[in-house]
Design a protein around this motif. Structure first.
Motif, PDB file in Angstrom:
ATOM      1  N   VAL A 145       0.845  -1.195   0.000  1.00  0.00           N
ATOM      2  CA  VAL A 145       0.000   0.000   0.000  1.00  0.00           C
ATOM      3  C   VAL A 145       0.879   1.244   0.000  1.00  0.00           C
ATOM      4  CG1 VAL A 145      -1.613   1.341   1.402  1.00  0.00           C
ATOM      5  CG2 VAL A 145      -1.995  -1.092   1.062  1.00  0.00           C
ATOM      6  N   LEU A 146       1.940   1.229   0.796  1.00  0.00           N
ATOM      7  CA  LEU A 146       2.842   2.381   0.825  1.00  0.00           C
ATOM      8  C   LEU A 146       3.524   2.572  -0.515  1.00  0.00           C
ATOM      9  CD1 LEU A 146       4.452   1.956   4.352  1.00  0.00           C
ATOM     10  CD2 LEU A 146       2.766   3.654   3.648  1.00  0.00           C
ATOM     11  N   ASP A 147       3.912   1.467  -1.177  1.00  0.00           N
ATOM     12  CA  ASP A 147       4.523   1.550  -2.504  1.00  0.00           C
ATOM     13  C   ASP A 147       3.566   2.177  -3.508  1.00  0.00           C
ATOM     14  OD1 ASP A 147       7.109   0.825  -2.388  1.00  0.00           O
ATOM     15  OD2 ASP A 147       6.845  -1.208  -3.173  1.00  0.00           O
ATOM     16  N   GLU A 148       2.282   1.759  -3.463  1.00  0.00           N
ATOM     17  CA  GLU A 148       1.287   2.305  -4.379  1.00  0.00           C
ATOM     18  C   GLU A 148       1.110   3.803  -4.162  1.00  0.00           C
ATOM     19  OE1 GLU A 148      -2.229  -0.023  -3.796  1.00  0.00           O
ATOM     20  OE2 GLU A 148      -1.279  -1.840  -4.572  1.00  0.00           O
ATOM     21  N   LYS A 149       1.111   4.235  -2.902  1.00  0.00           N
ATOM     22  CA  LYS A 149       0.963   5.656  -2.602  1.00  0.00           C
ATOM     23  C   LYS A 149       2.180   6.437  -3.086  1.00  0.00           C
ATOM     24  CE  LYS A 149      -2.044   5.304   1.408  1.00  0.00           C
ATOM     25  NZ  LYS A 149      -2.152   5.498   2.862  1.00  0.00           N
ATOM     26  N   ARG A 150       3.355   5.868  -2.909  1.00  0.00           N
ATOM     27  CA  ARG A 150       4.585   6.564  -3.278  1.00  0.00           C
ATOM     28  C   ARG A 150       4.717   6.708  -4.787  1.00  0.00           C
ATOM     29  NH1 ARG A 150       9.465   4.559  -0.110  1.00  0.00           N
ATOM     30  NH2 ARG A 150       8.473   5.856   1.419  1.00  0.00           N
ATOM     31  N   THR A 151       4.220   5.745  -5.526  1.00  0.00           N
ATOM     32  CA  THR A 151       4.354   5.787  -6.982  1.00  0.00           C
ATOM     33  C   THR A 151       3.083   6.270  -7.669  1.00  0.00           C
ATOM     34  OG1 THR A 151       3.758   3.453  -7.136  1.00  0.00           O
ATOM     35  CG2 THR A 151       6.117   3.988  -7.066  1.00  0.00           C
ATOM     36  N   SER A 152       2.253   6.964  -6.925  1.00  0.00           N
ATOM     37  CA  SER A 152       1.032   7.505  -7.527  1.00  0.00           C
ATOM     38  C   SER A 152       1.399   8.629  -8.487  1.00  0.00           C
ATOM     39  CB  SER A 152       0.095   8.018  -6.432  1.00  0.00           C
ATOM     40  OG  SER A 152       0.665   9.138  -5.815  1.00  0.00           O
TER      41      SER A 152
END
Length: 159
Positions: A145-152
């Motif tokens: 989830v953190l990866d998805e937020k960071r690469t938004s």
């Protein structure tokens, strides 16, 4: 001279940060966690003292309290094994290392664990630790989830 109260707030703050809290957690929260941990430690020590000679508390009494939780016992045996391996590595002069020559650590605590381990489940590492596996899966989901937020797209535009 006034005696200073020992506090573990700094260590607890670092652990909280390591488990996903902010870099500087709320001091009131840290003190609350410290109070809970100290209360639990007092309870464990009081319970273990029931099995001791009344003067000294040894590792055997604490191990005896954990005997009904095979996952905790396995983790503790693994800790003892790692500790023994580390000591062996530090004391070795040669560069040749025989790994798993004796996979079970030998010491007073390990002998006691083998004595109370009637089924051999405390030293059997072939079974998966469900509790640890669940923690790993939760941590993996959080990191995804953190990866998805960071690469938004918004994040990419900001950089």
């Amino acid at each position: 001279m006034e005696s200073q109260k020992i506090t573990f707030c700094n260590e607890i703050s670092l652990m909280m940060f390591g488990f996903g809290d902010s870099h500087k957690p709320n001091p009131e929260t840290v003190r609350l966690v410290e109070g809970i941990v100290l209360k639990q430690l007092r309870t464990i020590v009081q319970e273990a003292l029931k099995y001791s000679d009344g003067k000294n508390l040894k590792g055997k009494e604490l191990v005896f309290l954990m005997r009904h939780n095979k996952h905790k016992m396995r983790r503790f045996v693994q800790y003892l094994k790692n500790k023994q391996m580390k000591a062996a590595l530090q004391s070795m002069n040669s560069t040749v290392i025989e790994i798993d020559k004796d996979p079970k650590p030998k010491g007073e605590l390990m002998k006691f664990i083998e004595y109370i381990d009637e089924t051999g489940e405390f030293t059997d590492f072939s079974e998966i630790d469900e509790v640890k596996q669940a923690r790993v899966l939760r941590a993996d989901r959080i990191s995804q989830v953190l990866d998805e937020k960071r690469t938004s797209p918004q994040e990419i535009q900001r950089s």
